[in-house]
Design an enzyme around this catalytic site. Structure first.
Site, PDB file in Angstrom:
ATOM      1  N   ASP A  98      82.039  38.753  28.647  1.00  0.00           N
ATOM      2  CA  ASP A  98      82.898  39.332  27.620  1.00  0.00           C
ATOM      3  C   ASP A  98      82.041  40.185  26.696  1.00  0.00           C
ATOM      4  OD1 ASP A  98      84.763  39.904  25.690  1.00  0.00           O
ATOM      5  OD2 ASP A  98      85.221  37.824  25.191  1.00  0.00           O
ATOM      6  N   ASP A 130      85.111  45.888  24.769  1.00  0.00           N
ATOM      7  CA  ASP A 130      85.764  44.582  24.615  1.00  0.00           C
ATOM      8  C   ASP A 130      87.181  44.628  25.164  1.00  0.00           C
ATOM      9  OD1 ASP A 130      86.482  42.039  23.806  1.00  0.00           O
ATOM     10  OD2 ASP A 130      86.700  42.566  21.696  1.00  0.00           O
ATOM     11  N   GLU A 136      93.600  37.063  25.913  1.00  0.00           N
ATOM     12  CA  GLU A 136      92.406  36.462  25.298  1.00  0.00           C
ATOM     13  C   GLU A 136      92.369  36.790  23.819  1.00  0.00           C
ATOM     14  OE1 GLU A 136      87.988  36.588  24.158  1.00  0.00           O
ATOM     15  OE2 GLU A 136      89.594  38.050  23.989  1.00  0.00           O
TER      16      GLU A 136
END
Length: 517
Positions: A354, A291, A325
């Site tokens: 993502d 991530d 983000e």
């Protein structure tokens, strides 16, 4: 006319005769010119799918890990780790021949300095708490206070109205609030107004709970998230008598700047721009290799393979590596907010990648047509076609898949808000894999898709190469196809639910950004 002039005239005449002969040659005479985009798209897509591999993309993950190791263990926006990651991506793309630029913006940097909680009495035990973004901080060393539960209203919500906090019941205490019905910010604001010293919000579904209060001004008291099991256990303890907690939540918050990285092909019709993106930043807790090093590396490798192919694309292809983000989609929001009306109209689609290599993965495709009838609803017109194109490709490769809700809590969110067709893939975060999903995808039921989500353990060992490769092939196919042909966005979709037991594959994605219930 002399001999030299006669020879020149003969050459010109021959050339004039030769030209129509070439144009009408058997190789092209029987072909429909309107079929060329689809033919070239299929050819390029096949080439990119063949040549873009997880093994090649893995070297980018190794680079991201090395950067994190040398920069305090993370690659968070506003840190040296992110700056170095952005410079690496920028340099790779520049060498490949792309038109590359940084897009700088300011944001409120946050870094959790402490997140500890424990039951002091009646039965001491540690609690796994997650500080919410933009929380207020406790003093160094924390606080110790009595716990007070907020009752659940008849409508199933809790903590959403000032009246939920009985007079004098919460003064100086830590409010225990169940998730549901309103934003985390509202819950802790109501707790603060009732005199609470802090708030802990526990999940109403399986998995950890980390979220954001929305913006720095929203934080009123130290606030953290607990799992559903821990919250229920605390509520049960309170039903039997007083409970005392110790709590330390401290967070650094300061204004910093950071950069998106935007790259696009030098050729291609800008009026038909196709765009793909992934966020490059990690949380401060770890290096962020799944991530979202995974999406960033897959996108980068595909871009490099496209450049290597030397294909002259019909449509402009634009790639983005978003920053901040993890602070609430700030990089993609900044980008979309700077677009003119013409810019928005020129972007014909946006695909987001993502977390594409979760260790206990599922293969989830964003539900563009809301055929699963779960959660947020359909995306803008064209999103259904993007979902169909991805699932058709996966079906052709024998890859199982499920839909996942279009919640808007990743970087497709800002694009959806302005009406740009969006889609993409995801392999799951803190949500728990079901038995049916384990039978479909493999892995372990009853365990999170990524047990190291937003944690120190999100490193090179946290990558499932099979999932990584499957999703990279999706990226490569999309780039190859849409670089030449976007006609599929106009083809009707017959809505049928994607394969799955719940239609909401992966559960809640990126609760770190969640501000609503």
């Amino acid at each position: 006319m002399n001999a030299s002039q006669r020879r020149a005239a003969a050459i010109l005449a021959a050339a004039a005769l030769a030209t129509p002969l070439v144009l009408a040659s058997p190789a092209t005479a029987g072909q429909d010119p309107s079929a060329a985009p689809a033919r070239d798209a299929a050819k390029l897509a096949k080439k990119l799918v063949r040549e873009t591999t997880a093994q090649d993309a893995y070297k980018h993950l190794q680079k991201f890990q090395a950067i994190a190791d040398s920069a305090g263990g993370h690659r968070a926006a506003g840190s040296l780790g992110h700056d170095a990651s952005a410079a690496y991506v920028y340099t790779q793309l520049k060498k490949a021949g792309y038109d590359v630029r940084y897009q700088k913006f300011e944001f409120q940097y946050t870094e959790t300095l402490a997140e500890k909680a424990a039951v002091v009495a009646p039965a001491p035990r540690a609690l796994d708490i997650k500080a919410m973004t933009y929380t207020k901080s406790t003093p160094v060393g924390g606080i110790t206070a009595a716990l007070a539960a907020v009752p659940v209203d008849a409508d199933g919500t809790t903590g959403c109205e000032p009246g939920d906090f009985a007079s004098n019941t919460f003064t100086g205490k830590i409010a225990l609030i169940k998730r549901g019905g309103c934003t985390f910010a509202i819950k802790q604001q109501n707790a603060a107004a009732a005199g609470a010293a802090a708030a802990v919000i526990y999940n109403n579904t399986d998995g950890a709970l980390s979220g954001t209060l929305g913006d720095p001004a929203a934080g009123k008291v130290p606030t953290g998230g607990l799992t559903q099991a821990e919250g229920n256990a605390l509520a049960a303890d309170l039903a039997n008598g007083p409970v005392s907690l110790s709590l330390e939540i401290r967070q650094l918050q300061e204004l910093r700047s950071t950069n998106n990285v935007i790259a696009e092909t030098r050729g291609g019709n800008a009026a038909n721009t196709v765009m793909l993106g992934s966020h490059l930043d990690s949380v401060t807790a770890g290096p962020g290799i799944n991530d979202n090093g995974s999406g960033s590396a897959g996108l980068l490798q595909t871009a490099l393979e496209l450049a290597k192919s030397k294909d002259k694309v019909r449509n402009k292809v634009r790639f983005a590596w978003w920053s901040a983000e993890e602070n609430g989609l700030l990089g993609s929001e900044h980008y979309v907010n700077t677009l003119t009306a013409l810019d928005k109209n020129e972007i014909k689609l946006y695909l987001n990648f993502d977390m594409i290599a979760s260790p206990n993965y599922g293969l989830f495709v964003y539900d563009g047509d809301d055929s699963d009838a779960t959660g947020a609803g359909a995306g803008p017109e064209g999103s259904a076609q993007l979902e169909r194109d991805i699932t058709d490709f996966m079906d052709a490769r024998g890859l199982p898949h499920e839909g996942t809700d279009f919640t808007g809590r990743s970087d497709y969110g800002p694009f959806i808000e302005v009406g740009i067709p969006s889609g993409g893939t995801f392999t799951g975060a803190e949500g728990i894999k079901t038995a049916a999903q384990a039978a479909r995808f493999g892995g372990t039921a009853g365990v999170a898709y990524d047990v190291n989500y937003h944690a120190k353990g999100d490193n090179l060992s946290n990558v499932n190469m099979k999932a990584f490769d499957a999703n990279i092939k999706v990226i490569a196919n999309a780039v190859g196809t849409y670089a030449h042909d976007i006609s599929s966005l106009r083809k009707p979709v017959v809505s049928v639910p994607t394969t799955g037991d719940t239609g909401s594959g992966g559960g809640l994605h990126d609760d770190h950004h969640e501000v609503t219930e």
